[in-house]
Design a protein around this motif. Structure first.
Motif, PDB file in Angstrom:
ATOM      1  N   HIS A   1     -12.813  -4.613   7.926  1.00 53.20           N
ATOM      2  CA  HIS A   1     -11.580  -5.070   7.251  1.00 53.20           C
ATOM      3  C   HIS A   1     -11.530  -4.522   5.828  1.00 53.20           C
ATOM      4  CE1 HIS A   1     -10.734  -8.790   9.980  1.00 53.20           C
ATOM      5  NE2 HIS A   1     -11.270  -7.777  10.662  1.00 53.20           N
TER       6      HIS A   1
ATOM      7  N   ASP B   1      -1.431   1.901  16.050  1.00 54.26           N
ATOM      8  CA  ASP B   1      -1.348   0.603  15.355  1.00 54.26           C
ATOM      9  C   ASP B   1      -2.443   0.536  14.285  1.00 54.26           C
ATOM     10  OD1 ASP B   1      -1.333  -1.980  14.513  1.00 54.26           O
ATOM     11  OD2 ASP B   1      -1.470  -2.896  16.493  1.00 54.26           O
ATOM     12  N   THR B   2      -2.013   0.419  13.024  1.00 51.26           N
ATOM     13  CA  THR B   2      -2.994   0.363  11.928  1.00 51.26           C
ATOM     14  C   THR B   2      -3.039  -1.022  11.281  1.00 51.26           C
ATOM     15  OG1 THR B   2      -1.323   1.172  10.374  1.00 51.26           O
ATOM     16  CG2 THR B   2      -2.768   2.814  11.379  1.00 51.26           C
ATOM     17  N   ASP B   3      -2.384  -2.010  11.875  1.00 49.07           N
ATOM     18  CA  ASP B   3      -2.338  -3.354  11.270  1.00 49.07           C
ATOM     19  C   ASP B   3      -3.234  -4.361  11.985  1.00 49.07           C
ATOM     20  OD1 ASP B   3      -0.453  -2.586   9.318  1.00 49.07           O
ATOM     21  OD2 ASP B   3       1.150  -2.714  10.819  1.00 49.07           O
ATOM     22  N   THR B   4      -3.376  -4.226  13.309  1.00 50.45           N
ATOM     23  CA  THR B   4      -4.152  -5.208  14.078  1.00 50.45           C
ATOM     24  C   THR B   4      -5.644  -4.977  13.864  1.00 50.45           C
ATOM     25  OG1 THR B   4      -2.412  -5.156  15.737  1.00 50.45           O
ATOM     26  CG2 THR B   4      -4.506  -6.181  16.371  1.00 50.45           C
TER      27      THR B   4
ATOM     28  N   LYS C   1      -3.928   5.489   0.495  1.00 49.16           N
ATOM     29  CA  LYS C   1      -3.115   6.250   1.454  1.00 49.16           C
ATOM     30  C   LYS C   1      -2.077   7.083   0.701  1.00 49.16           C
ATOM     31  CE  LYS C   1       0.191   4.665   4.332  1.00 49.16           C
ATOM     32  NZ  LYS C   1       0.843   4.023   5.474  1.00 49.16           N
TER      33      LYS C   1
ATOM     34  N   LYS D   1      -8.847  -1.854   4.151  1.00 46.73           N
ATOM     35  CA  LYS D   1      -8.119  -2.197   2.918  1.00 46.73           C
ATOM     36  C   LYS D   1      -8.271  -1.084   1.875  1.00 46.73           C
ATOM     37  CE  LYS D   1      -7.905  -5.772  -0.651  1.00 46.73           C
ATOM     38  NZ  LYS D   1      -8.585  -6.968  -1.227  1.00 46.73           N
TER      39      LYS D   1
ATOM     40  N   GLU E   1      -5.784   5.957  11.281  1.00 50.40           N
ATOM     41  CA  GLU E   1      -5.682   5.758  12.737  1.00 50.40           C
ATOM     42  C   GLU E   1      -6.996   6.144  13.425  1.00 50.40           C
ATOM     43  OE1 GLU E   1      -2.331   7.966  14.134  1.00 50.40           O
ATOM     44  OE2 GLU E   1      -0.911   6.862  12.893  1.00 50.40           O
TER      45      GLU E   1
ATOM     46  N   LYS F   1      -6.249   1.994   2.916  1.00 45.64           N
ATOM     47  CA  LYS F   1      -4.807   1.831   2.716  1.00 45.64           C
ATOM     48  C   LYS F   1      -4.424   1.872   1.238  1.00 45.64           C
ATOM     49  CE  LYS F   1      -3.531  -0.528   6.975  1.00 45.64           C
ATOM     50  NZ  LYS F   1      -2.967  -1.730   7.604  1.00 45.64           N
TER      51      LYS F   1
ATOM     52  N   GLU G   1      -2.407   9.004   6.902  1.00 45.13           N
ATOM     53  CA  GLU G   1      -2.185   7.991   7.940  1.00 45.13           C
ATOM     54  C   GLU G   1      -3.033   8.307   9.173  1.00 45.13           C
ATOM     55  OE1 GLU G   1      -0.347   4.585   9.635  1.00 45.13           O
ATOM     56  OE2 GLU G   1      -0.101   5.341   7.599  1.00 45.13           O
TER      57      GLU G   1
END
Length: 819
Positions: free
Chosen positions: A446, A434-437, A456, A450, A416, A453, A412
């Motif tokens: 992007h 924040d790892t989503d925005t 991960k 992907k 980040e 993740k 993780e």
């Protein structure tokens, strides 16, 4: 206490007595040192070693390593003691001819005999029980038959309650101050000083080692006995503590010098097998890991590590400079016209930038007799290094890997860091964790996020650390922690108060047993249970004792390396801070330079050493007629390609080094500072896939600190790392662009870790120092006034004065008090 590689143990500590020391074979004169690499031409080609890593060696090998060759005459003594007892109570029948009821009755009689006061009688009975545990070998005609009767007799002995009686006797011997003071005063300790202890430890070891061997043909009641014994051994049933804690106490008492007669090899072997039996081996560790991940709701493991490692093939080691120069001369003689770009070969730039004039490496390369090693490159760089490839026979052709053996992992924190650097670069702001925005970031970013993740990996340790932080933040609302009282937890609680001393003691003995240690009169003597009372008088006896001493040290290294690795792995699964506590104390006791010192030798000679005499191994020596030993037969040794225990020890020590340094920048820098790269590169000469994997892992973590020149000079090693070691998608291991490697943070990193460990241990185990602010408050007036308060004597004598000063002379505003 410091057991760094700079200090020297006595390498097994020859006794202080100079007469005895003079009698021992002189290793420097080559009286019992054998170099198997020079014995056979085949070994110089460094073939793949057919070695399968496991929790232990074969059962017969583990049994034989319990006894030193010096103890050989005691087998007949044990038999004599048993037969005297047996004839007294039973007819002239053989033990193997009796029925089960008669066997049980005699075992109970022997058990009663252990409770007599007279030491000599007690020792005779103990020897009779040891003969039973050794399989009543005089009535057996083959090794298989001995092992069959061993299993039967040991399950019988355990069923009648022998083990708890042995633990009580062992405690008596540990506390025997007369024996301890006598041993301390002696100028040289021999086998005779530890007779009682050795007999007890032999029986206990044979029980533990035999019971843990799971045989599908075992009776159902034996399986129940095994599981009950496993639970009892790991609990506080014996002596109000796990048996391992008592044995750790023996280790520290021995190292402190208060009990130099303790037979340390047997203690360490029993400690190892007790931990292995109660906590479980590597297969059990894997299943515990899978179960814990399921309980925590984590995705399953990407692969089975054990299976992947077993399926790996060894790589050809990077050739040394002398090897390649000789090959060039051979090619010139054969009029080969192939041009070789020297700049790209490892060997021509072999010299390590951190190691000036390393004559040691040149000596090792010439000593290893590796001149016929193929200068074979790894598949990834074959075209770049050697345009005209050397033709190979079809069987030796290098097969290209179908794919990388490991699925890549991403933490993780890596995601980040990647997002933070991307946002700073493209947008100019950061959003912390924040790892989503991903607003405003380009499309390729992007896609990268992907992919990251998808791979991960969340470890059990990360969950445990997060939970511990929550407990520390909210001690009241966090609730009570549910601690599973498994065998690992009970062992940790048992060794917690003295864990630093236990680690130092183990490393002290490891240092004394390491082949690179020099003899010193002030270091510990680990040969108390191998040196005979009468020192050898002939060359043959001297050679035999020399083999025995070397074998003794190798077994000690094997046991300690296995103990440390098992404890580290089990503690890491049970709770990460238990692992970190043990690991940090190993680092403080200089475990890292000690292991590097161990590997700073001709490692191929160590792995192929032949310090064993197979005809003297148990149970072979008690079943077959012993042939006459000659100097030639001792010199020849066995025909094994390698020594299982030495390769096992090397892999364990490399795994321990990996565990200590993984994700710890300060400890990785210790590897660099102690110049481990050339030492580890020499270890790559051992063509065994598992050992190479752990060497490459250790090289991978430090490549970014070794400089561009080192990486350029060692491209074959870099290729091997790429092929065999797991990839971290964001890891710049090969380029040196490390953001976390700030040298001024290293001390802070260890201090922060230590503070976290102390908070964890204090919260979970130290109930005496609970913060009074967190205790429940009693608000009931009657119960508070009804509590009995013990007042000090001087207060009672001066009670009138206190009343006058504190009550009568002070004005009281009753209106305010009542409001």
């Amino acid at each position: 206490m410091d057991v760094s590689g700079n200090h020297s143990g006595n390498g097994g500590g020859l006794p202080v007595n100079n007469r005895q020391r003079a009698m021992l074979p002189n290793k420097s004169r080559g009286e019992f040192t054998r170099n198997p690499r020079k014995d056979s031409e085949g070994m110089s080609e460094s073939p793949d070693l057919e070695f399968e890593y496991a929790d232990t060696d074969k059962w017969a090998a583990e049994l034989s390593e319990l006894y030193s060759y010096t103890e050989g005459p005691e087998f007949a003594l044990n038999r004599k003691c048993f037969e005297e007892e047996f004839r007294t109570h039973v007819s002239d029948k053989k033990w193997t001819d009796l029925d089960e009821a008669q066997h049980r009755a005699h075992a109970m009689r022997l058990l009663d005999g252990l409770e007599v006061i007279a030491r000599e009688k007690r020792l005779k009975v103990a020897r009779a029980i040891l003969y039973m545990a050794q399989g009543t070998f005089a009535e057996c005609s083959s090794e298989a038959e001995v092992q069959h009767w061993m299993r039967y007799n040991i399950f019988l002995l355990l069923d009648v309650g022998t083990f708890s009686a042995l633990v009580e006797l062992l405690n008596m011997e540990i506390d025997n101050s007369a024996a301890c003071s006598s041993a301390v005063r002696k100028p040289a300790i021999s086998l005779a000083d530890s007779t009682d202890l050795r007999v007890l430890l032999n029986i206990m070891y044979l029980i533990v080692e035999t019971i843990q061997q799971d045989d599908p043909t075992d009776r159902p009641e034996w399986k129940i006995i095994r599981e009950t014994f496993r639970a009892e051994l790991g609990s506080s049933l014996f002596n109000n503590e796990p048996i391992s804690v008592m044995l750790f106490g023996m280790v520290t008492k021995f190292c402190s010098g208060h009990a130099p007669h303790f037979p340390m090899k047997k203690v360490l072997l029993l400690l190892w097998k007790s931990i292995l039996f109660t906590l479980g081996g590597f297969e059990q560790l894997q299943s515990i890991k899978v179960r814990k991940r399921e309980e925590l709701g984590l995705p399953p493991l990407p692969e089975d590590c054990i299976r992947v490692i077993r399926s790996m093939r060894a790589a050809s080691p990077p050739a040394s400079a002398s090897d390649l120069i000789e090959q060039q001369q051979k090619r010139a003689r054969r009029e080969h016209k192939a041009l070789i770009k020297q700049d790209n070969l490892d060997a021509f730039n072999e010299k390590d930038p951190y190691k000036a004039d390393d004559s040691r490496e040149d000596e090792d390369d010439s000593d290893d007799n590796d001149n016929s090693l193929e200068a074979e490159t790894f598949p990834l760089e074959r075209d770049e290094v050697m345009p005209p490839p050397i033709p190979h026979p079809p069987s030796e052709r290098v097969s290209f890997p179908k794919g990388l053996p490991w699925a890549p992992k991403v933490r993780e924190k890596d995601i980040e860091n990647f997002l933070e650097s991307s946002r700073s670069k493209f947008i100019g702001y950061t959003l912390g964790s924040d790892t989503d925005t991903v607003v405003g970031l380009p499309r390729p970013i992007h896609e990268s996020i992907k992919t990251l993740k998808q791979h991960k990996y969340v470890s059990i340790a990360e969950i445990q650390i997060a939970k511990e932080e929550e407990f520390q933040k909210t001690p009241l609302s966090g609730g009570e922690e549910e601690v599973e009282m498994c065998a690992t937890e009970l062992l940790y609680q048992g060794i917690l108060p003295s864990l630093p001393q236990y680690m130092i003691a183990l490393l002290k003995i490891l240092l004394a047993a390491a082949p690179t240690s020099k003899a010193k009169t002030d270091s510990i003597n680990i040969l108390a249970d191998v040196l005979p009372e009468e020192m050898p008088t002939t060359v043959l006896q001297s050679m035999k004792l020399g083999v025995d001493v070397n074998r003794h040290k190798e077994i000690i290294v094997k046991a300690i390396s296995a103990i440390l690795l098992l404890l580290l792995k089990h503690f890491k699964l049970n709770h990460i801070y238990q692992f970190e506590y043990m690991a940090q104390h190993l680092v403080f006791a200089n475990c890292i330079p000690l292991i590097l010192k161990f590997f700073n030798q001709n490692i191929m000679s160590y792995i192929t050493a032949k310090n064993s005499i197979s005809v003297l191994d148990f149970p072979h020596c008690v079943v077959h007629e012993l042939p006459e030993l000659t100097a030639e037969s001792l010199e020849a040794g066995d025909n094994n390609q390698f020594c299982w225990r030495n390769l096992f020890s090397c892999i364990n020590l490399l795994r321990i080094l990996n565990k200590l340094t993984k994700w710890k920048h300060s400890r990785t820098m210790m590897l660099v500072v102690f110049k481990s790269a050339p030492i580890l590169k020499r270890a790559l000469k051992v063509k065994q896939a598992m050992m190479q994997l752990y060497v490459l892992k250790l090289l991978k973590v430090q490549t970014k600190y070794l400089g561009r020149q080192w990486r350029k000079s060692n491209m074959k090693t870099m290729s091997a790392i790429y092929q065999k070691v797991r990839h971290r998608l964001n890891d710049d291991w090969a380029y040196g662009n490390d953001l976390d490697a700030r040298p001024w943070d290293f001390q802070a990193e260890e201090c922060a870790l230590r503070a976290n460990i102390e908070r964890f241990n204090s919260r979970r185990y130290d109930k005496s120092h609970i913060n009074p602010d967190f205790l429940p408050v009693d608000n009931c007036l009657q119960s508070v006034l009804g509590q009995r308060v013990d007042l000090p004597e001087d207060f009672q004598m001066n009670y009138d004065l206190w009343l006058e000063r504190e009550v009568f002379s002070k004005p009281i505003s009753w209106e305010e008090l009542l409001q």
